[in-house]
Design a protein around this motif. Sequence first.
Motif, PDB file in Angstrom:
ATOM      1  N   UNK A 120       0.808  -1.219   0.000  1.00  0.00           N
ATOM      2  CA  UNK A 120       0.000   0.000   0.000  1.00  0.00           C
ATOM      3  C   UNK A 120       0.843   1.272   0.000  1.00  0.00           C
ATOM      4  N   UNK A 121       2.164   1.128  -0.018  1.00  0.00           N
ATOM      5  CA  UNK A 121       3.012   2.321   0.040  1.00  0.00           C
ATOM      6  C   UNK A 121       2.937   3.122  -1.258  1.00  0.00           C
ATOM      7  N   UNK A 122       2.736   2.436  -2.383  1.00  0.00           N
ATOM      8  CA  UNK A 122       2.673   3.120  -3.671  1.00  0.00           C
ATOM      9  C   UNK A 122       1.267   3.589  -4.021  1.00  0.00           C
ATOM     10  N   UNK A 123       0.290   3.300  -3.194  1.00  0.00           N
ATOM     11  CA  UNK A 123      -1.070   3.748  -3.479  1.00  0.00           C
ATOM     12  C   UNK A 123      -1.158   5.261  -3.320  1.00  0.00           C
ATOM     13  N   UNK A 167      -0.574   1.990   9.726  1.00  0.00           N
ATOM     14  CA  UNK A 167      -0.095   0.911  10.613  1.00  0.00           C
ATOM     15  C   UNK A 167       0.311  -0.319   9.814  1.00  0.00           C
ATOM     16  N   UNK A 168      -0.429  -0.646   8.770  1.00  0.00           N
ATOM     17  CA  UNK A 168      -0.070  -1.817   7.956  1.00  0.00           C
ATOM     18  C   UNK A 168       1.264  -1.595   7.243  1.00  0.00           C
ATOM     19  N   UNK A 169       1.488  -0.369   6.733  1.00  0.00           N
ATOM     20  CA  UNK A 169       2.763  -0.078   6.069  1.00  0.00           C
ATOM     21  C   UNK A 169       3.916  -0.162   7.069  1.00  0.00           C
ATOM     22  N   UNK A 170       3.706   0.373   8.284  1.00  0.00           N
ATOM     23  CA  UNK A 170       4.758   0.343   9.297  1.00  0.00           C
ATOM     24  C   UNK A 170       5.056  -1.092   9.722  1.00  0.00           C
ATOM     25  N   UNK A 171       4.018  -1.898   9.878  1.00  0.00           N
ATOM     26  CA  UNK A 171       4.234  -3.295  10.257  1.00  0.00           C
ATOM     27  C   UNK A 171       4.971  -4.058   9.159  1.00  0.00           C
ATOM     28  N   UNK A 172       4.648  -3.763   7.908  1.00  0.00           N
ATOM     29  CA  UNK A 172       5.331  -4.449   6.807  1.00  0.00           C
ATOM     30  C   UNK A 172       6.812  -4.075   6.786  1.00  0.00           C
ATOM     31  N   UNK A 173       7.100  -2.779   6.963  1.00  0.00           N
ATOM     32  CA  UNK A 173       8.504  -2.349   6.979  1.00  0.00           C
ATOM     33  C   UNK A 173       9.260  -2.991   8.140  1.00  0.00           C
ATOM     34  N   UNK A 174       8.598  -3.091   9.290  1.00  0.00           N
ATOM     35  CA  UNK A 174       9.259  -3.682  10.447  1.00  0.00           C
ATOM     36  C   UNK A 174       9.507  -5.173  10.238  1.00  0.00           C
TER      37      UNK A 174
END
Length: 578
Positions: free
Chosen positions: A385-388, A528-535
């Motif tokens: 979802x980062x590129x959305x 939160x989903x983007x942060x969790x994916x990066x982590x």
Amino acid sequence: MIVKESRIRTKSGAGALSRHVLHGAKNEAIRVLAGSDWLMRDHVREARREGLTYGLRHIAFNPDEAMSDNQLSDFARHLCEELHADPEHLTLVIHQKDGSTHGHLILPEWQGNHVLESRFTWMRLEKVARLEEIRLGHTLVPGRHDKAIAKALCREGHHQAAEQVTALIPVSDSAKPRAAYTSQARRITERQGLDLPAMKKLVSTLWSQSDGLKSFRAALAEHDLTMREGDRKETRPGAHIIEKNDGTLIGSFTRLTKVRMAEFRKLLAKEQSAEHEKSKLDIRSTRVPVRITSENDQTEILSAPDTSPAPNRSPKRIRLPRRNKAIDALRRRQMEDVDRPAVVPHIPPKPLYPLILSAEEARLRRRIRQAIQDQQAILDQRAPEADWAPLKREEMLAKWRKALTPYQKQLRSSFVRYHRAKKEWKQAKESRWQRMTGRAGKLEKVCQQLLLEFLEILRFVIQALLHIVGLRSTPPEPVRSILTEQDRPVLEEFRKQYDAEFSAPADPEKLEPWLQHRFDRLVKARTDRIRQWDKAHQAEKERAKQEIARLRSKLSVPEGLRNTMAIAPTQPAMGPSL
């Protein structure tokens, strides 16, 4: 999926259509799934007996993504259902060209007891195409009638599909897609041996690379093309066409380049004004005539008196010498050298001779480079979802409000019916005569039934609200027409469970804060989903970074081999020579 429709006149017959559909030479493969040449000709004969102007309906559909023959057949059946045509008398042919497939559906205009429907067929065929794309999960293709299609889908109960089609509607009418040429024009150019799609792509590319009409005309001339004013000057003033030098018509400039007519007229006016100003500033009009006299004569031709009668000639003019372009370019380069700094940045010298490796070492270095690319791909990964595109609050809230409007009306209408029945029942309950005649009891049953219907519509509206804002993955379950007292406890419990959601659509003042709060939670959940994916992928990226550094160290030239390589002598840094 692109769907095009054309009607074949009865007097034209089915010969040309049959040759194109059944014997197209440019197709890699032709599969006849239903019908035949004889069947098409028989349909034309029936239309001629009935005195119809048109005998056949030709519908060509070209999907953007690959579809099997069974899927194409199902889509043809859906087209027949939309036009109320008999699927037993159709001709369906599948063409394979350049590795992709497209279909041709031929229907008879005379359906045995009625004529095939022709009202708003372009919009209706596009509607069937959008539904088929949604059903198969294909990318939706925008069309010119998406706004009307969305309204039709809402009327038919396809609310989720209508929302997806509504997202395709452009902001302005000028952004609507339009065809660069008709199918008839393409057939004409094919008979002339000209590939119209390729020419359209060429003209569009030339226009995108040009900075004005002057450079565009020069680019067209390099490809044996010209642009001139059209022949219909009275009906379409300012319209220009593009054609080959031999007179073969390619098409209209505005259609091929997707430029609006108003913008093109501005470009024409700008071009004409530039030419007018250039004629005013022509240097030849500023030449001053100079008479040659004995004072400035170096050849002493005029020193002796001339007794012959002077001819009546115009005074001579001194012509300015032509400027040499090469000398001008040289002077410009010299001026650039003056402005260039005297210190030249140091560039590491390249080896005079290449590094000589064995075949095994070369293969090993190639595998190392491939491994570096694989690790770099891991390093470049981002959250899905980062590129959305970021969510726009006003647009999203306006979309939610628009989607909720029909549900709010339905809920309000049901509540009004229940409230009116409850009021009549209370009035009848206070009357002794109506209690004795049994009318109060009947009104009580009507009131209780309307209450059940109101609770069922309330359940439907709340599920629709949750689906619109993203809290429910599936669309709402349809409203049940038959309700009993056994359904009352479940509906009452549903109302208590979603009391906040019930208050939101029922009260406009509470709806706006509820939607604002829901939007904020939606944005926070995405973050939160983007942060969790990066982590979760941070350790993997660190390992990829270390692996890249290790692999690149293996690609460096060994120290001993670096000392034995001949290095080209470095040139001293010097400033520009004057």
